[in-house]
Design an enzyme around this catalytic site. Sequence first.
Site, mmCIF file in Angstrom:
data_model
loop_
_atom_site.group_PDB
_atom_site.id
_atom_site.type_symbol
_atom_site.label_atom_id
_atom_site.label_comp_id
_atom_site.label_asym_id
_atom_site.label_seq_id
_atom_site.Cartn_x
_atom_site.Cartn_y
_atom_site.Cartn_z
ATOM 1 N N GLN A 98 0.847 -1.188 0.000
ATOM 2 C CA GLN A 98 0.000 0.000 0.000
ATOM 3 C C GLN A 98 0.889 1.247 0.000
ATOM 4 O O GLN A 98 1.668 1.466 0.940
ATOM 5 C CB GLN A 98 -0.916 0.034 1.224
ATOM 6 C CG GLN A 98 -1.921 1.187 1.143
ATOM 7 C CD GLN A 98 -2.676 1.412 2.424
ATOM 8 O OE1 GLN A 98 -2.088 1.806 3.425
ATOM 9 N NE2 GLN A 98 -3.983 1.194 2.402
ATOM 10 N N TYR A 179 -5.479 10.872 4.424
ATOM 11 C CA TYR A 179 -4.119 11.105 3.922
ATOM 12 C C TYR A 179 -4.139 11.950 2.653
ATOM 13 O O TYR A 179 -5.170 12.483 2.258
ATOM 14 C CB TYR A 179 -3.391 9.776 3.756
ATOM 15 C CG TYR A 179 -3.254 9.054 5.084
ATOM 16 C CD1 TYR A 179 -2.682 9.697 6.185
ATOM 17 C CD2 TYR A 179 -3.735 7.766 5.261
ATOM 18 C CE1 TYR A 179 -2.586 9.067 7.421
ATOM 19 C CE2 TYR A 179 -3.632 7.120 6.482
ATOM 20 C CZ TYR A 179 -3.058 7.775 7.568
ATOM 21 O OH TYR A 179 -2.963 7.154 8.785
ATOM 22 N N ARG A 226 -7.592 2.561 -2.791
ATOM 23 C CA ARG A 226 -8.479 2.538 -1.613
ATOM 24 C C ARG A 226 -9.113 3.900 -1.403
ATOM 25 O O ARG A 226 -8.427 4.932 -1.441
ATOM 26 C CB ARG A 226 -7.669 2.160 -0.370
ATOM 27 C CG ARG A 226 -8.526 1.889 0.856
ATOM 28 C CD ARG A 226 -7.690 1.693 2.102
ATOM 29 N NE ARG A 226 -8.296 0.755 3.018
ATOM 30 C CZ ARG A 226 -8.039 0.721 4.330
ATOM 31 N NH1 ARG A 226 -7.190 1.574 4.874
ATOM 32 N NH2 ARG A 226 -8.607 -0.180 5.104
ATOM 33 N N ARG A 311 -8.211 -6.527 12.350
ATOM 34 C CA ARG A 311 -7.834 -6.996 13.688
ATOM 35 C C ARG A 311 -7.904 -8.511 13.831
ATOM 36 O O ARG A 311 -7.073 -9.100 14.508
ATOM 37 C CB ARG A 311 -8.713 -6.338 14.762
ATOM 38 C CG ARG A 311 -8.437 -4.869 14.960
ATOM 39 C CD ARG A 311 -9.091 -4.356 16.224
ATOM 40 N NE ARG A 311 -8.879 -2.927 16.393
ATOM 41 C CZ ARG A 311 -9.060 -2.267 17.536
ATOM 42 N NH1 ARG A 311 -9.476 -2.938 18.607
ATOM 43 N NH2 ARG A 311 -8.850 -0.977 17.616
#
Length: 356
Positions: A98, A179, A226, A311
Amino acid sequence: MSALWEPTTVGRMRLPHRLALAPMTRSRALPDGTPGPLAAEYYAQRAALGLLITEGVQPSDDGQGYLNTPGIYRPAHVAGWRTIADAVHERGGHLVLQLMHVGRMSHPDNTPHHRQSLAPSAVAPGIEMFTPSGRRPAPRPRAMTSADIRRTVAEFRDAAGKAVEAGADGVEIHAANGYLLHQFLSPNANLRIDGYGGSIPARSRFTIEVAAAVADEIGADRVGIRISPGLLIGGIDEGPDAAVQYRHLVGELAPLGLAYLHVVQSSDEVLLRDLRALWPGALLVLRAGRSVQSVADDIDAGVADVVPVARWALANPDLVDRIRAGAPLNDADPVTFYGGGAAGYTDYPALASIST
């Protein structure tokens, strides 16, 4: 969950099922941005997930925002990721790096050059960052010039080439989670009036240019992207036209023929179905808070081809076996999420070790 176990193809990758590893920052890289010594073991442990999307990897010094995150722009970075890619491939998995440029989500104390961060406009995110001296406000960034924009697009292109050189099967462009690319998409972070802001097409331009450059460098079928429509994070507020923004963006990205679109789904189910209709390739949908029993629901509903997990995969290196068997899952330990050594990274037990 029968649909979950059907094989599928994403770009050049033939996957054994519909699960994938979601990208998660782990902050265990060396100070120079080379992946840490345990990273190959960490990713190889999870190779059964088939598609492993790595933690965010900065394409340049300017792209770093957090301490001890890995890069992919120096020879040492390439060598480090090569070790990881080899370990994942040996166990039958696929590795996608990524590419994450954090933009204003940074602090000079966390970067190699200690310079002011870059962003579409000189608007601070209003958040605090962990730094070597503790939590500090993220300072006001410098608005990117036209030259900065061209250079940053070139950095993404170069990073993608180096990822493939390192043996990765592809890259995911991070245009989500507050971001840099997400900042360009958001009217409260992007105040520009120069062709990269001021309208929905202009705010989309930078993301489209990055995607086109990366696809040109390594092949569109090695590239994912993404997005996180409606996600209020890092001071981002996309405003009332967010759905229109993302319909436009995805419509413009679709002709590039990218391997996949990765959606962080928050609340707008109508928009998700619209994006499914607009996107001709594989669609990955990540939902926070879902149960194991509902993990295949988006596949059954026809809105997702692959469901990344975070997770659960962090705490269960044998997650695929556990879900197949209906076995209980290890709980993730938040204290060890970021930084440190093997504890909470490579030492989560597998079912086989628990039962013996």
